[in-house]
Design an enzyme around this catalytic site. Structure first.
Site, PDB file in Angstrom:
ATOM      1  CG  HIS A 110       1.107  51.173  40.829  1.00 44.37           C
ATOM      2  ND1 HIS A 110       0.176  50.275  40.861  1.00 44.37           N
ATOM      3  CD2 HIS A 110       1.663  51.109  39.816  1.00 44.37           C
ATOM      4  CE1 HIS A 110       0.355  49.525  39.743  1.00 44.37           C
ATOM      5  NE2 HIS A 110       1.486  49.687  39.118  1.00 44.37           N
ATOM      6  CG  HIS A 165       6.142  47.306  31.349  1.00 42.49           C
ATOM      7  ND1 HIS A 165       5.806  48.556  30.707  1.00 42.49           N
ATOM      8  CD2 HIS A 165       4.894  47.077  31.965  1.00 42.49           C
ATOM      9  CE1 HIS A 165       4.523  48.800  31.120  1.00 42.49           C
ATOM     10  NE2 HIS A 165       4.072  48.349  32.069  1.00 42.49           N
TER      11      HIS A 165
END
Length: 310
Positions: free
Chosen positions: A119, A184
């Protein structure tokens, strides 16, 4: 010769495809709406091919041999992790080989005739292409597994990449897509870290032996991180980063070093290497940006383009 028509930098998150909001006002709604606006702008640019710069999340590269950069030149297969696209992807082979030849001498980029991408490459490619089956050239950057390529070296690679594309024998309009970040925090992927469980450490080293089994074991752990409104995201740092790229000030980002980058943007923040490569290759600043912190997706979801988006 090829013409670089622009750059799209875009955050990715597995949860954007796994758990998209049903209400546009819900977390992630603004980001997804703006991806549609970007796709429309890309259609107007009419690129003939896309160079996608993105990371791998232990689906193609493992610690049995961990290259800093890998270029796909022939068959490219989407792994299909986290409900992303699965199967063969169209490849701009002439452009890929021209890029390889253009980089040779300055960069020893690993070469793949049969590259698996996850992804980290696929999600942004899918969102940007807007349904058009654009051939791509994937450039996989190691952003997850120390030792990481230095930030300054990534900028140098970007400049060389831009020159290689512009001087390519491929005659077409080329869009650059940088997939990754922004802030993140993820669990450690360092096999030297004693906090890494033994089974996961073994998978990071030997996962190539059975990638499907490794991925099946990993996905539930990642899925368990989703949906937390208190997950750490540093919106202030993300805004600073986007502002630096709007000023073409990559030196300020490089000056952070790995320690400074990780302190403020988390371990997942190392993915902004892809943006540095893309901006240096495009050789022009961001002129349009969009940003939404989405703790539920554990990521600051940003988009930046070197062309106007309506």
């Amino acid at each position: 010769m090829s013409e670089i028509v622009g750059l799209v930098g875009m955050s990715h998150s597995p949860f954007a495809t796994m758990m998209p909001p049903t209400d546009p006002r819900a977390p992630g709604g603004r980001f997804l709406a703006d991806t549609h606006r970007v796709a429309a702008a890309v259609r107007a640019l009419a690129p003939d091919a896309v160079v996608v710069i993105g990371p791998d999340h232990f689906h193609a590269n493992f610690y049995d041999a961990m290259p800093p950069f890998v270029l796909g030149v022939e068959a490219v297969h989407a792994f299909g992790d986290f409900d992303s696209r699965r199967g063969r992807l169209p490849v701009a082979e002439e452009l890929a080989w021209s890029v390889r030849d253009g980089l040779a001498g300055a960069f020893d980029v690993a070469l793949s005739f049969a590259l698996t991408v996850d992804h980290g490459i696929v999600q942004s490619y899918e969102m940007v292409r807007g349904g058009a089956e654009l051939p791509l050239v994937p450039l996989v950057v190691n952003t997850a597994a120390p030792p990481l390529p230095p930030l300054g070296r990534c900028v140098e690679l970007g400049r060389a990449l831009g020159a290689a594309i512009s001087g390519s024998a491929y005659h077409g309009r080329v869009l650059l897509v940088a997939s990754g970040g922004l802030s993140h925090w993820l669990p450690s992927n360092d096999p030297r870290d004693p906090a890494v469980p033994a089974d996961r450490r073994a998978s990071m080293i030997h996962g190539r032996r059975d990638v499907a089994a490794f991925s099946a074991a990993r996905e539930p752990r990642v899925r368990a991180l989703a949906g937390r409104p208190d997950a750490p995201v540093n919106a202030g740092w993300d805004a600073w980063f986007l502002d630096r790229l709007a000023l073409s000030d990559v030196d300020a980002v490089v000056g952070l070093g790995d320690e400074g980058l990780e302190k403020d943007a988390g371990t997942g923040g190392h993915e902004v290497r892809t943006w540095l490569i893309g901006l240096a290759a495009a050789n022009r600043p961001l002129v349009w940006t969009s940003y939404e912190p989405v703790p539920e997706w554990i990521t600051g979801m940003g988009i930046g383009t070197t062309f106007e988006v309506r």
